[in-house]
Design a protein around this motif. Structure first.
Motif, short mmCIF file in Angstrom:
data_model
loop_
_atom_site.label_atom_id
_atom_site.label_comp_id
_atom_site.label_asym_id
_atom_site.label_seq_id
_atom_site.Cartn_x
_atom_site.Cartn_y
_atom_site.Cartn_z
N UNK A 121 13.34 60.90 98.61
CA UNK A 121 11.89 61.14 98.67
C UNK A 121 11.14 60.06 97.91
N UNK A 122 11.68 59.65 96.76
CA UNK A 122 11.02 58.64 95.94
C UNK A 122 10.94 57.29 96.66
N UNK A 123 12.03 56.89 97.33
CA UNK A 123 12.03 55.63 98.07
C UNK A 123 11.03 55.70 99.22
N UNK A 124 10.97 56.84 99.88
CA UNK A 124 10.03 57.01 100.99
C UNK A 124 8.59 56.89 100.50
N UNK A 125 8.27 57.53 99.38
CA UNK A 125 6.91 57.46 98.84
C UNK A 125 6.57 56.04 98.40
N UNK A 126 7.55 55.32 97.86
CA UNK A 126 7.31 53.91 97.50
C UNK A 126 6.93 53.10 98.74
#
Length: 378
Positions: free
Chosen positions: A182-187
């Motif tokens: 999720x964090x990579x996607x939001x980045x």
């Protein structure tokens, strides 16, 4: 029946038959297959490994469509932005292989040679400044800066990007074998909005994937709230035989729970989409007219750069910068500047101002269309 999937067939030399010859938009298939191997998906087993058409065959087809009067194309592929023309030894724009986005991974190694998706966009957009270019369906891992930068540079490549998340929970994403957190996607979403401030973003979501708990679904809901999508395609999970999920997991979320989660996500998305659309009231946008509105013969329907449907009254308007000059009817295939006057979660309404062309409108507006689709920054 034993069906052997080819590793190289692309139907590159087969010119497709257009079922609607009068349409001003067309689809162009540029690649087949998928290498991502998501556990829920049957596509790699039915369409095989990724293989792309040669660039020149695509260039030829697009020229043929433009000669027929087409004003907008949509490039198609199961994983369209992983396009790689391996039939040529030509170097890409960077002279290097196109890496996946930071924080994303894939089960296969990146292809090392040939022309990539950024190169294809570069060639098509430069050759046809009055042709709108869209593409679907992409994978988030294949949106490196080379692709984002060419979209930012060329106004005829639509700032309408599909970035399917599928879930907002890291454990579910791992079970799905999506290759990111999720964090990579939001980045990636943040970076995309930095490069393309006026971008509209759509996504896919699967509700009730194997083992999804209430807490895991809540993470997906929070992702939708945080990103605020312009469009979202939300479905209850349906097990497919012969997929990895079919072999490895149990479809253990009750159907009524799946549907309830779908309803919750749809409601959140529509609220956000209405907010984003309301922010566009008062702006001037360029639309490509598609035809009569389905609800009224006195109105026409078209789409703006962000792929939102815009409804306008069927009236005559003048040419750009014509002042008090002669007026003419608006017909399908016309580019028309429109003042946005109303909005819902699904459509915009507006008043047509004048006829123009894609290139002339972009040049007269300094390369930037008045679109306020991302007023909420992640």
């Amino acid at each position: 029946i034993n069906v052997l999937l080819s590793l190289d067939e692309t139907y590159a030399d087969v010119m497709p038959v257009r079922l609607n010859e009068g349409s001003k938009s067309a689809f162009v298939s540029i690649m087949r297959g998928c290498d991502n191997m998501c556990t829920y998906c049957i596509v790699p087993f039915t369409r095989g490994r990724e293989r792309s058409r040669p660039v020149q065959s695509i260039v030829n087809e697009v020229q043929h469509l433009v000669d027929q009067g087409v004003k907008e194309i949509t490039l198609l592929g199961q994983n369209v932005n992983s396009y790689q023309d391996l039939s040529t030894q030509s170097y890409s724009l960077t002279g290097q292989k196109m890496e996946t986005v930071k924080g994303f991974k894939t089960v296969y190694k990146p292809k090392k040679r040939g022309l990539n998706f950024a190169d294809l966009l570069d060639k098509l957009s430069a050759a046809h400044p009055n042709l709108r270019i869209r593409f679907t369906s992409p994978h988030p891992k294949d949106f490196p800066d080379e692709v984002l930068n060419i979209i930012a540079e060329r106004r005829n490549i639509c700032r309408s990007l599909h970035m399917p998340a599928q879930s907002g929970n890291n454990q579910v994403l791992e079970r799905m074998r999506r290759g990111y957190t999720k964090e990579a996607y939001l980045d990636l979403i943040r970076h995309t909005r930095e490069v393309l401030p006026e971008v509209t973003i759509s996504s896919d979501f699967i509700c009730g994937f194997c083992g999804e708990t209430d807490s895991e679904f809540e993470d997906t809901l929070n992702l939708v709230k945080e990103v605020k999508y312009n469009f979202a395609y939300i479905f209850p999970y349906s097990m497919r035989e012969k997929t990895t999920a079919h072999r490895r997991y149990k479809d253990d979320v009750p159907s009524e729970v799946k549907q309830k989660r779908v309803d919750i996500l749809v409601n959140q998305f529509r609220n956000d989409a209405e907010e984003l659309n309301n922010a566009q009231i008062g702006l001037t946008q360029l639309i490509l007219v598609e035809g009569e509105s389905k609800r009224s013969k006195e109105h026409l329907a078209g789409r703006n750069d962000g792929n939102t449907k815009v409804i306008i009254p069927k009236i005559d308007v003048c040419q750009e910068n014509c002042g008090e000059g002669p007026v003419s009817p608006i017909t399908p295939g016309d580019y028309v500047a429109v003042k946005i006057t109303g909005a819902s979660s699904q459509v915009l309404k507006g008043i047509p101002l004048y006829h123009t062309t894609l290139a002339r409108y972009n040049n007269s507006h300094g390369g930037e269309e008045e679109v306020n689709c991302c007023s909420v920054i992640v």
